[in-house]
Write a protein that holds these residues in place. Structure first.
Motif, PDB file in Angstrom:
ATOM      1  N   SER A  74     -13.434 -56.418  21.145  1.00 22.81           N
ATOM      2  CA  SER A  74     -13.179 -55.240  22.322  1.00 22.81           C
ATOM      3  C   SER A  74     -12.313 -54.150  22.388  1.00 22.81           C
ATOM      4  O   SER A  74     -11.413 -54.515  21.612  1.00 22.81           O
ATOM      5  CB  SER A  74     -12.905 -55.971  23.908  1.00 22.81           C
ATOM      6  N   ASN A 133     -20.786 -52.625  26.276  1.00 27.32           N
ATOM      7  CA  ASN A 133     -21.752 -53.214  24.984  1.00 27.32           C
ATOM      8  C   ASN A 133     -22.098 -51.953  23.885  1.00 27.32           C
ATOM      9  O   ASN A 133     -23.001 -51.165  23.725  1.00 27.32           O
ATOM     10  CB  ASN A 133     -22.928 -53.463  25.795  1.00 27.32           C
ATOM     11  N   ASN A 142     -29.454 -53.984  18.655  1.00 26.47           N
ATOM     12  CA  ASN A 142     -28.627 -53.675  19.545  1.00 26.47           C
ATOM     13  C   ASN A 142     -29.055 -52.792  20.612  1.00 26.47           C
ATOM     14  O   ASN A 142     -28.943 -52.903  21.832  1.00 26.47           O
ATOM     15  CB  ASN A 142     -27.185 -53.240  18.929  1.00 26.47           C
ATOM     16  N   GLU A 165     -29.678 -54.312  12.376  1.00 23.40           N
ATOM     17  CA  GLU A 165     -28.685 -54.849  13.580  1.00 23.40           C
ATOM     18  C   GLU A 165     -28.639 -53.572  14.477  1.00 23.40           C
ATOM     19  O   GLU A 165     -28.503 -54.182  15.744  1.00 23.40           O
ATOM     20  CB  GLU A 165     -27.413 -55.091  12.914  1.00 23.40           C
ATOM     21  N   TYR A 206     -21.937 -50.527  19.808  1.00 22.57           N
ATOM     22  CA  TYR A 206     -22.065 -51.011  18.540  1.00 22.57           C
ATOM     23  C   TYR A 206     -22.177 -49.824  17.688  1.00 22.57           C
ATOM     24  O   TYR A 206     -21.874 -48.588  18.034  1.00 22.57           O
ATOM     25  CB  TYR A 206     -23.726 -51.578  18.639  1.00 22.57           C
ATOM     26  N   VAL A 249     -15.101 -53.256  16.158  1.00 29.17           N
ATOM     27  CA  VAL A 249     -16.415 -53.153  16.743  1.00 29.17           C
ATOM     28  C   VAL A 249     -17.311 -53.770  15.889  1.00 29.17           C
ATOM     29  O   VAL A 249     -18.114 -54.645  16.029  1.00 29.17           O
ATOM     30  CB  VAL A 249     -16.746 -51.504  16.782  1.00 29.17           C
ATOM     31  N   GLN A 250     -16.966 -53.719  14.441  1.00 28.67           N
ATOM     32  CA  GLN A 250     -17.691 -54.485  13.255  1.00 28.67           C
ATOM     33  C   GLN A 250     -17.694 -56.011  13.686  1.00 28.67           C
ATOM     34  O   GLN A 250     -18.569 -56.887  13.481  1.00 28.67           O
ATOM     35  CB  GLN A 250     -17.071 -54.218  11.884  1.00 28.67           C
ATOM     36  N   LYS A 251     -16.633 -56.488  14.252  1.00 31.02           N
ATOM     37  CA  LYS A 251     -16.421 -57.951  14.466  1.00 31.02           C
ATOM     38  C   LYS A 251     -16.723 -58.214  15.899  1.00 31.02           C
ATOM     39  O   LYS A 251     -16.588 -59.463  16.182  1.00 31.02           O
ATOM     40  CB  LYS A 251     -14.852 -58.309  14.331  1.00 31.02           C
ATOM     41  N   GLY A 252     -17.336 -57.413  16.481  1.00 28.78           N
ATOM     42  CA  GLY A 252     -17.561 -57.654  17.974  1.00 28.78           C
ATOM     43  C   GLY A 252     -16.579 -57.964  18.884  1.00 28.78           C
ATOM     44  O   GLY A 252     -16.675 -58.460  20.089  1.00 28.78           O
ATOM     45  N   LYS A 303     -29.596 -56.758  21.919  1.00 34.28           N
ATOM     46  CA  LYS A 303     -28.406 -57.780  21.949  1.00 34.28           C
ATOM     47  C   LYS A 303     -27.051 -57.124  22.538  1.00 34.28           C
ATOM     48  O   LYS A 303     -26.397 -57.861  23.156  1.00 34.28           O
ATOM     49  CB  LYS A 303     -27.921 -57.816  20.518  1.00 34.28           C
ATOM     50  N   SER A 304     -27.075 -55.972  23.058  1.00 33.22           N
ATOM     51  CA  SER A 304     -26.060 -55.468  23.568  1.00 33.22           C
ATOM     52  C   SER A 304     -26.158 -55.621  25.162  1.00 33.22           C
ATOM     53  O   SER A 304     -25.370 -54.949  25.964  1.00 33.22           O
ATOM     54  CB  SER A 304     -25.788 -53.767  23.530  1.00 33.22           C
TER      55      SER A 304
END
Length: 559
Positions: free
Chosen positions: A440, A461, A481, A477, A463, A435-438, A519-520
């Protein structure tokens, strides 16, 4: 291709349904990729794999091949392939592929899943059952077919690394490499008296190590012990590791090629890596002692795995790319466990290897082990160092496996939070790292993290939750999100139109809000469209006319 052209193409390539080919409408894969047994994608994949392999065509009428299209939901090709290998026990990733077609005139999507034949003695399961196709029906594997699979010979193909090299002799091997191999062999086989191993002649030693068979020099012997010039006897195979150094702009600033003998060359390759010394961080919470940027075991294990599991028939080199903050390894060949999750969950060795002779020799020379602990140990080493977990990039279609080994720390407070939270399992940490790295994660895993209050948002989506974000200086951040209240965006639009009395085009409003909305948000354009619809229909503050948006008190056409 147009819809008609695609239909004609499919009729030529997949003209009839049989044990090797199935046509299914499956108009929406959200619930049909892994749904009810006997009536979902994984059941048909199991059935086709348990015969001779074949194709599953999705998005067509099952009688006429008329294109109806399918909604692939949240799946792309790579994610779908990983899902198949995860849900279909024993499904080989070798040859597994998904070909996507989108009609140019109607934008309908069709998937063709290429399904490999089951591995010897290993029926493929879906929903904990093995399936097969009999005429138009999907049924559980019959006793006759099950026995036929279980009675198959284990080795249906040859081991490339065990093949004898024509005209190769002991003179093609490096004396220093053989001497080091003998030292390593004694460490691994401590039960054999060292004096006995020392007394073996070179042919006896090579035979006991498994790299000489019936007096012949194997390809594995050349790879591990051969003189550099002997590598030409392995042509057209490419036996080379290329190290390169890239800067922040991804420009190559240095490189070098390395070849056999790999038992000696690995040290020389890793010596090129700038493994910086990292001092204790402020407050002493991150590094209790001086430590190097990269763990030596992890660097070595990944490179050894590349050498051991490379598909040398693909005629590709192994790459080790040194980037600012991470090392990138890549080798040719599919990832035999299918997914890194399977590799981490496996207790004990893999059941088969691509290069059996080479792998066994590397075990004998203390280069790798085959008890299944290597990858998990790499992850544990990174976790103990509080560094990001390795990233495995598995491309089944291109037959390439790549690994990113990070040499920089996660946010210090975030790391401290995970270290002190005793309720988090190793698996939780893997998921939060993704999740930290974006990256899935699955719906089920996201639900688990959400129940623990660690993430927020609507899947996919997701975060870090506010609780975690407040503890890690990531609140900004989090706000980006989550976004702000919808009224905030409406007020911005109203303020904008107050200054644009001549009206504003939709793309101007999109540009106004694009950097402000959450952002999400999966579809920013739809998000803005919904805001405008609310202002127009519910709040009755703006109107739309002739491609322009106006305030409600602006006169239009004299009204």
């Amino acid at each position: 291709m147009t819809q008609l052209e695609l239909q004609q193409y499919l009729l030529r390539e997949y003209p009839q349904e049989n044990a090797r080919c199935e046509w299914k409408e499956f108009k929406n894969l959200k619930n049909l990729f892994c749904g009810d047994e006997k009536d979902d994608v994984i059941s048909y994949v199991s059935a086709i794999a348990n015969m001779e392999g074949g194709f599953l065509v999705i998005g067509v009428h099952d009688k006429t091949l008329e294109i109806v299209g399918t909604d692939t939901y949240n799946y792309d090709r790579q994610k779908a392939i990983l899902r198949l290998t995860d849900r279909c026990a024993n499904l080989s990733s070798e040859g597994l592929d998904i070909i996507e077609y989108i009609t140019s005139d109607t934008q309908k999507k069709v998937w063709v899943i290429r399904i490999p034949k089951h591995l010897p003695k290993r029926p493929v399961y879906a929903h904990d059952k093995a399936w097969q196709r009999i005429e138009d029906s999907l049924v559980e594997l019959t006793p006759e077919r099950l026995n036929a699979i279980l009675d198959e010979p284990l080795f249906t193909g040859s081991d490339w690394s065990a093949e004898i090299v024509p005209n190769a002799t002991i003179d093609d091997l490096d004396e220093v490499a053989i001497a080091k191999a003998r030292v390593m062999f004694k460490k691994v086989h401590s039960r054999i008296p060292a004096e006995e191993v020392n007394a073996w002649s070179i042919p006896e030693f090579l035979s006991n190590a498994g790299v000489m068979i019936d007096g012949g020099i194997t390809r594995a012997a050349i790879i591990l012990l051969g003189k550099p010039v002997s590598v030409f006897k392995l042509r057209p195979a490419v036996v080379r590791v290329t190290w390169s150094l890239r800067d922040e702009k991804q420009d190559v600033v240095d490189y070098e090629h390395f070849t056999v003998p790999f038992i000696l060359m690995v040290d020389q390759i890793l010596a090129k890596v700038r493994n910086l010394t990292m001092r204790e961080m402020p407050g002493g919470t991150l590094f209790p002692d001086v430590m190097q940027q990269y763990d030596d075991y992890s660097m070595r294990e990944i490179l050894h795995n590349c050498i051991a599991h490379q598909d040398y028939t693909l005629q590709e080199r192994i790459n080790l790319v040194e980037n600012p903050g991470f090392l990138y390894y890549a080798n040719g060949g599919s990832f035999i466990p299918g997914t890194v999750q399977k590799a981490l969950a496996t207790h004990g060795p893999q059941r088969h290897y691509r290069n059996e002779c080479l792998c066994n020799a590397m075990v004998n020379f203390n280069m790798i082990d085959i008890v299944g602990r290597g990858i998990r140990k790499i992850f544990n080493q990174q976790w103990e160092r509080r560094f990001p977990m390795p990233d495995y990039e598995i491309d089944a279609a291109k037959k390439e496996v790549a690994v990113r080994l990070y040499g920089n720390a996660i946010n210090e407070k975030y790391t401290k939070l995970l270290k002190e939270n005793k309720d988090l399992s190793f698996e939780d940490c893997l998921l939060l790292d993704a999740v930290q790295k974006g990256g899935s994660i699955s719906v089920e895993d996201a639900h688990s993290l959400k129940e623990k209050g660690l993430i927020e948002g609507d899947y996919p989506n997701i975060y870090l939750s506010e609780v975690v974000s407040r503890s890690t200086d990531q609140l900004g951040e989090y706000v980006k999100n989550r976004g702000l209240k919808r009224q905030y965006y409406k007020d911005i639009v109203i303020s904008f139109l107050e200054k644009k009395l001549e009206g504003a085009k939709r793309n101007e409003i999109d540009h106004l809000l694009v950097d402000l909305i959450p952002k999400s948000t999966k579809n920013p354009s739809s998000y803005v469209g919904n805001l405008l619809a609310e202002l127009k229909n519910e709040d009755k503050k703006i109107v739309y006319s002739d491609g322009m948006w106006f305030l409600i008190d602006k006169k239009i056409d004299g009204k």
